[in-house]
Design a protein around this motif. Structure first.
Motif, mmCIF file in Angstrom:
data_model
loop_
_atom_site.group_PDB
_atom_site.id
_atom_site.type_symbol
_atom_site.label_atom_id
_atom_site.label_comp_id
_atom_site.label_asym_id
_atom_site.label_seq_id
_atom_site.Cartn_x
_atom_site.Cartn_y
_atom_site.Cartn_z
ATOM 1 N N VAL A 101 60.020 29.396 11.941
ATOM 2 C CA VAL A 101 59.963 28.711 10.817
ATOM 3 C C VAL A 101 58.724 29.294 10.006
ATOM 4 O O VAL A 101 58.912 28.873 9.135
ATOM 5 C CB VAL A 101 59.147 27.824 11.571
ATOM 6 N N MET A 102 58.071 30.185 10.646
ATOM 7 C CA MET A 102 56.680 31.187 9.550
ATOM 8 C C MET A 102 57.697 32.068 8.610
ATOM 9 O O MET A 102 57.351 32.256 7.794
ATOM 10 C CB MET A 102 56.540 32.099 10.936
ATOM 11 N N ALA A 103 59.157 32.170 9.373
ATOM 12 C CA ALA A 103 59.617 33.592 8.458
ATOM 13 C C ALA A 103 60.801 31.902 7.323
ATOM 14 O O ALA A 103 60.803 33.256 5.915
ATOM 15 C CB ALA A 103 60.958 33.874 8.553
ATOM 16 N N LEU A 104 59.896 30.797 7.109
ATOM 17 C CA LEU A 104 60.794 30.137 6.081
ATOM 18 C C LEU A 104 59.828 30.054 4.622
ATOM 19 O O LEU A 104 58.535 30.541 4.932
ATOM 20 C CB LEU A 104 60.873 28.312 6.346
ATOM 21 N N PRO A 105 60.951 30.197 4.014
ATOM 22 C CA PRO A 105 60.362 29.700 2.866
ATOM 23 C C PRO A 105 59.585 28.851 2.131
ATOM 24 O O PRO A 105 59.484 27.957 3.140
ATOM 25 C CB PRO A 105 61.235 30.175 1.507
ATOM 26 N N LEU A 106 58.992 28.981 1.700
ATOM 27 C CA LEU A 106 58.534 27.432 0.982
ATOM 28 C C LEU A 106 58.691 26.029 0.470
ATOM 29 O O LEU A 106 58.634 25.039 1.510
ATOM 30 C CB LEU A 106 57.196 27.616 -0.568
ATOM 31 N N PRO A 107 59.703 26.084 0.045
ATOM 32 C CA PRO A 107 60.670 24.641 0.439
ATOM 33 C C PRO A 107 61.968 24.903 1.667
ATOM 34 O O PRO A 107 61.220 22.870 2.316
ATOM 35 C CB PRO A 107 62.227 25.284 -0.685
ATOM 36 N N GLY A 108 61.576 25.265 2.661
ATOM 37 C CA GLY A 108 62.170 25.472 4.151
ATOM 38 C C GLY A 108 60.731 24.840 4.835
ATOM 39 O O GLY A 108 61.213 24.621 5.751
ATOM 40 N N ILE A 109 59.641 25.236 3.933
ATOM 41 C CA ILE A 109 58.359 24.601 5.299
ATOM 42 C C ILE A 109 58.147 23.398 4.167
ATOM 43 O O ILE A 109 57.398 22.197 5.736
ATOM 44 C CB ILE A 109 57.428 25.958 4.755
ATOM 45 N N GLU A 110 58.961 22.818 3.253
ATOM 46 C CA GLU A 110 58.446 21.551 2.482
ATOM 47 C C GLU A 110 59.598 21.079 3.715
ATOM 48 O O GLU A 110 58.974 19.606 3.670
ATOM 49 C CB GLU A 110 58.344 21.583 1.382
ATOM 50 N N ALA A 111 60.923 21.080 3.611
ATOM 51 C CA ALA A 111 61.163 20.260 4.522
ATOM 52 C C ALA A 111 60.825 20.135 5.723
ATOM 53 O O ALA A 111 61.250 18.815 6.386
ATOM 54 C CB ALA A 111 62.973 21.055 4.292
#
Length: 280
Positions: free
Chosen positions: A12-22
């Protein structure tokens, strides 16, 4: 979208901003509590946006709205006010809105959640620890009143040997928690609902606490009725409570005509008091 944040934190730490928002938009996010979500968001933002100005922009316009501040503990909300990562005015508004929500009656809270069904800021996630509402007093004695609400389906899921834990709350500088159990009565003749109070920290610290458990019941519905009271000298990791809080079998407690579910919710209250002479 079901995600266990602690188990897959590196991913999860490696996710980009849109992924974190999801991830943060999901009610199915499996996490200890909303405090942990807040801590994770700060950690992720500090790694991905080392410049304070950029980090404040992302937190203020993208991620802050996805943190469910009303479900955070009061102790953590105090830290939000002192956090430099958020714009101070925004942090103040987020915390004040959260505190006002906590102060509302359960009926009004449900109404607010219905009014803002599209905005999930009031909704609970798949928390490991149930949120509580805490009112603290310093005078005439160190005291806190803790409110824990459990839905009927949450209670039903406890049968036959389950238990559910509350978020931690603090009294006299020590961490405590409530735990609701489905267990056997003292004579092991039938299942029943039990409520217990535990102390988090392990070690040599100990002190005596007066405690009282109460619950709302029909027909008064909004009045809490005392169910059990006692005094216990806590040491780290210990717990005390009552195995059959309502003095009835589990089947009667869970029955459709049960007096203890008000609009499908069991409302519990615990009052804890430390008196000066009780400090050890």
């Amino acid at each position: 979208m079901r995600c266990c944040m602690s188990r897959f934190q590196e991913e999860v730490m490696a996710l980009p901003l849109p992924g974190i928002e999801a991830v943060l938009s999901s009610d199915e996010l499996q996490v200890a509590n909303e405090d942990a979500v807040y801590d994770f968001v700060l950690k992720w933002a500090r790694v991905q946006y080392p410049r304070l100005e950029e980090r404040r922009e992302v937190l203020g316009t993208r991620l802050g709205r996805l943190i469910r501040f009303p479900n955070m503990s009061s102790r953590k909300l105090k830290k939000v006010l002192a956090c430099n990562d958020f714009d101070h005015d925004l942090a103040t508004k987020l915390v004040m809105d959260a505190l006002f929500f906590k102060a509302e009656t359960p009926h009004r809270q449900r109404a607010l959640m219905a009014e803002e069904s599209a905005n999930r800021r009031f909704a609970e996630r798949a928390y490991k620890y149930r949120p509580v509402k805490v009112v603290e007093f310093d005078s005439p004695h160190t005291q806190c009143i803790v409110f824990l609400d459990l839905k009927r389906e949450e209670c039903a899921a406890l049968f036959p040997t389950g238990r559910v834990y509350s978020q931690a709350f603090h009294l006299g500088g020590q961490g405590f928690f409530l735990s609701a159990h489905c267990n056997m009565d003292q004579q092991s003749s039938f299942h029943c609902f039990g409520l217990f109070l535990g102390m988090q920290e392990k070690g040599s610290v100990s002190f005596a606490v007066d405690y009282e458990f109460a619950a709302r019941s029909k027909p008064t519905a909004w009045e809490f009725v005392s169910k059990y009271k006692g005094n216990y000298t806590f040491t780290g990791g210990k717990a005390v409570g009552y195995r059959n809080l309502f003095q009835m079998p589990w089947t009667s407690f869970m029955a459709e005509d049960s007096h203890y579910f008000v609009n499908g919710v069991l409302h519990l209250r615990a009052e804890l008091t430390i008196k000066p002479q009780a400090l050890c």
